[in-house]
Design an enzyme around this catalytic site. Sequence first.
Site, mmCIF file in Angstrom:
data_model
loop_
_atom_site.group_PDB
_atom_site.id
_atom_site.type_symbol
_atom_site.label_atom_id
_atom_site.label_comp_id
_atom_site.label_asym_id
_atom_site.label_seq_id
_atom_site.Cartn_x
_atom_site.Cartn_y
_atom_site.Cartn_z
ATOM 1 N N LYS A 42 55.176 84.440 77.805
ATOM 2 C CA LYS A 42 55.009 83.171 77.933
ATOM 3 C C LYS A 42 54.189 82.458 76.940
ATOM 4 O O LYS A 42 52.957 83.037 76.783
ATOM 5 C CB LYS A 42 54.329 82.581 79.406
ATOM 6 N N THR A 53 47.862 71.768 85.174
ATOM 7 C CA THR A 53 48.716 72.978 85.125
ATOM 8 C C THR A 53 48.250 74.314 86.086
ATOM 9 O O THR A 53 48.914 75.222 85.827
ATOM 10 C CB THR A 53 48.871 73.705 83.459
ATOM 11 N N GLY A 111 49.052 76.551 88.587
ATOM 12 C CA GLY A 111 49.947 77.224 89.297
ATOM 13 C C GLY A 111 51.337 77.397 88.301
ATOM 14 O O GLY A 111 52.300 77.661 89.014
ATOM 15 N N THR A 112 51.313 77.141 87.397
ATOM 16 C CA THR A 112 52.698 76.987 86.438
ATOM 17 C C THR A 112 53.306 78.326 86.337
ATOM 18 O O THR A 112 54.456 78.403 86.490
ATOM 19 C CB THR A 112 52.030 76.452 84.875
ATOM 20 N N GLY A 113 52.541 79.277 86.250
ATOM 21 C CA GLY A 113 52.851 80.826 86.070
ATOM 22 C C GLY A 113 53.762 81.314 87.524
ATOM 23 O O GLY A 113 54.563 81.655 87.349
ATOM 24 N N CYS A 114 53.006 80.781 88.426
ATOM 25 C CA CYS A 114 53.664 81.195 89.712
ATOM 26 C C CYS A 114 55.097 80.704 90.078
ATOM 27 O O CYS A 114 55.931 80.898 90.313
ATOM 28 C CB CYS A 114 52.612 80.706 90.694
#
Length: 263
Positions: free
Chosen positions: A173, A204, A206-209
């Site tokens: 990412k 942003t 929690g974007t990865g989760c």
Amino acid sequence: MKTALTIAGTDPSGGAGIQADIKTMTAHGVFAMSAVTALVSQNTTGVYSIMEVTPEFLASQIRAVATDIFPDAVKTGMISSTALVRVIAQSIAEFNLKQIVVDPVMVATNGARLTDDSAVQALQSELLPLATVITPNIPEAQILSRTHIDSQAAMEKAAEIILQKYGCAVLVKGGHNLNDANDFLLTKDGGRWFAGKRIDNKNTHGTGCTLSSAIASNLAKGKPLEQSVEQAKSYISGCLAAMLDLGKGSGPLNHAFKIDGEY
């Protein structure tokens, strides 16, 4: 209805962790289930404390799901210790779980360490080889590839190293001041760049989760990996473009931006 299991830590403020995973899976029309690795005291301003579950209890949770409502896909998030990593790896083998999306969460956005060094080693040796795809951000990809990433070419090189080392597909990412959230997917069949839409939104959390859960949801519905990533990226863009503004720090996404109707 297709089903998905998230194995991760909690976020009482609702923007990341298992809470974000369940919201994301539900928004994708997938029945969400969860196994908690740790109770995490966090909000939009930071991580304050972590209470890890015992390996026996985590194993019991996964068994309860796998022997009753079998998941069509599994997403893993924060795994804070070696023992928990091993429980998850053993459970994947025991129950023959498929479509495994590993979000190798190691460090929180604010810099708080969420996984100890021995757990990172166990993640690399025992869990990553079982993954369908892993979704590291730039700092995590640097750890996994043992390279410095400062360009898109370096992202591609890191992905190659990770694929060769662990045998799983990898989505590196972007972001982290490197590019406009352009992500690079590499599988044994080749690589593809996914351009991210530039959205001026500081919230942003929690974007990865959310991205990894969206990918797992799409895989659960039988979509191929490349399409699953493409649609997950589109979902993230929609969540950000909704411009939800909650909390005193980097706020959560609007996971329900497309949910309409009487209820």
